[in-house]
Scaffold this active site. Structure first.
Site, PDB file in Angstrom:
ATOM      1  N   ARG A   1       0.878  -1.170   0.000  1.00 46.21           N
ATOM      2  CA  ARG A   1       0.000   0.000   0.000  1.00 46.21           C
ATOM      3  C   ARG A   1       0.907   1.210   0.000  1.00 46.21           C
ATOM      4  O   ARG A   1       1.986   1.186   0.573  1.00 46.21           O
ATOM      5  CB  ARG A   1      -0.901  -0.013   1.225  1.00 46.21           C
ATOM      6  CG  ARG A   1      -1.840  -1.199   1.233  1.00 46.21           C
ATOM      7  CD  ARG A   1      -2.931  -1.003   2.248  1.00 46.21           C
ATOM      8  NE  ARG A   1      -3.762  -2.179   2.347  1.00 46.21           N
ATOM      9  CZ  ARG A   1      -4.825  -2.408   1.598  1.00 46.21           C
ATOM     10  NH1 ARG A   1      -5.184  -1.542   0.686  1.00 46.21           N
ATOM     11  NH2 ARG A   1      -5.537  -3.495   1.759  1.00 46.21           N
TER      12      ARG A   1
ATOM     13  N   GLY B   1      -8.734  -0.573  -4.096  1.00 42.04           N
ATOM     14  CA  GLY B   1      -7.751   0.500  -3.930  1.00 42.04           C
ATOM     15  C   GLY B   1      -6.796   0.599  -5.111  1.00 42.04           C
ATOM     16  O   GLY B   1      -6.537   1.689  -5.624  1.00 42.04           O
ATOM     17  N   SER B   2      -6.293  -0.537  -5.545  1.00 46.16           N
ATOM     18  CA  SER B   2      -5.353  -0.551  -6.673  1.00 46.16           C
ATOM     19  C   SER B   2      -6.014  -0.070  -7.951  1.00 46.16           C
ATOM     20  O   SER B   2      -5.442   0.734  -8.707  1.00 46.16           O
ATOM     21  CB  SER B   2      -4.805  -1.961  -6.893  1.00 46.16           C
ATOM     22  OG  SER B   2      -4.086  -2.398  -5.763  1.00 46.16           O
TER      23      SER B   2
ATOM     24  N   ILE C   1      -4.372 -11.491  -2.767  1.00 47.97           N
ATOM     25  CA  ILE C   1      -3.125 -12.025  -2.218  1.00 47.97           C
ATOM     26  C   ILE C   1      -3.211 -13.537  -2.056  1.00 47.97           C
ATOM     27  O   ILE C   1      -2.211 -14.220  -1.974  1.00 47.97           O
ATOM     28  CB  ILE C   1      -2.789 -11.323  -0.884  1.00 47.97           C
ATOM     29  CG1 ILE C   1      -1.331 -11.532  -0.538  1.00 47.97           C
ATOM     30  CG2 ILE C   1      -3.733 -11.755   0.225  1.00 47.97           C
ATOM     31  CD1 ILE C   1      -0.816 -10.623   0.532  1.00 47.97           C
ATOM     32  N   ASP C   2      -4.418 -14.097  -2.064  1.00 47.24           N
ATOM     33  CA  ASP C   2      -4.600 -15.528  -1.882  1.00 47.24           C
ATOM     34  C   ASP C   2      -4.539 -16.305  -3.187  1.00 47.24           C
ATOM     35  O   ASP C   2      -4.658 -17.520  -3.171  1.00 47.24           O
ATOM     36  CB  ASP C   2      -5.948 -15.799  -1.206  1.00 47.24           C
ATOM     37  CG  ASP C   2      -6.011 -15.168   0.160  1.00 47.24           C
ATOM     38  OD1 ASP C   2      -4.998 -15.217   0.881  1.00 47.24           O
ATOM     39  OD2 ASP C   2      -7.060 -14.597   0.498  1.00 47.24           O
TER      40      ASP C   2
END
Length: 120
Positions: A36, A68-69, A113-114
């Site tokens: 982040r 967010g990205s 992320i998973d």
């Protein structure tokens, strides 16, 4: 390191090739790093990121992430022309360089992320 890499520049920006991503599908998380970046949420941070991209001749981004990205990518895309104008005005890049980099192409991919979105 995500947007942090764009803002900080230097060795954080590296060319990727097929060998960079070979044999990683079975791995969880990310091999490209994830961060982040508070600086990227500000115009000043995005201005630094724009300068770093221009310095490396990068006009295409593939942004992998969540809300967010992808929101950050959309803001960056919408500001791109104004960021280049500001860099020219401040003498950080020439008008010719701005013209050569006038378009920023972005592809946004949903990711986690998973590593749990099939096909991404």
């Amino acid at each position: 390191q995500g947007y942090e890499g764009l803002v900080e520049g230097g060795d954080n920006i590296k060319q990727a090739n097929w060998l960079s991503v070979s044999n990683i599908i079975q791995l969880g998380g990310t091999v490209i790093g994830s961060a982040r970046c508070k600086a990227f949420t500000t115009r000043a941070g995005r201005l630094r990121a724009a300068r770093n991209l221009v310095e490396h001749g990068i006009t295409n981004l593939c942004v992998i992430g969540g809300d967010g990205s992808l929101t950050g990518a959309d803001i960056f895309r919408s500001e791109w022309g104004g960021l280049l104008e500001e860099l020219v005005r401040d003498g950080q890049i020439s008008e010719e360089v701005a013209r050569e980099n006038c378009r920023l192409n972005i592809v946004g991919l949903v990711g986690s992320i998973d590593n749990d979105f099939c096909g991404t």
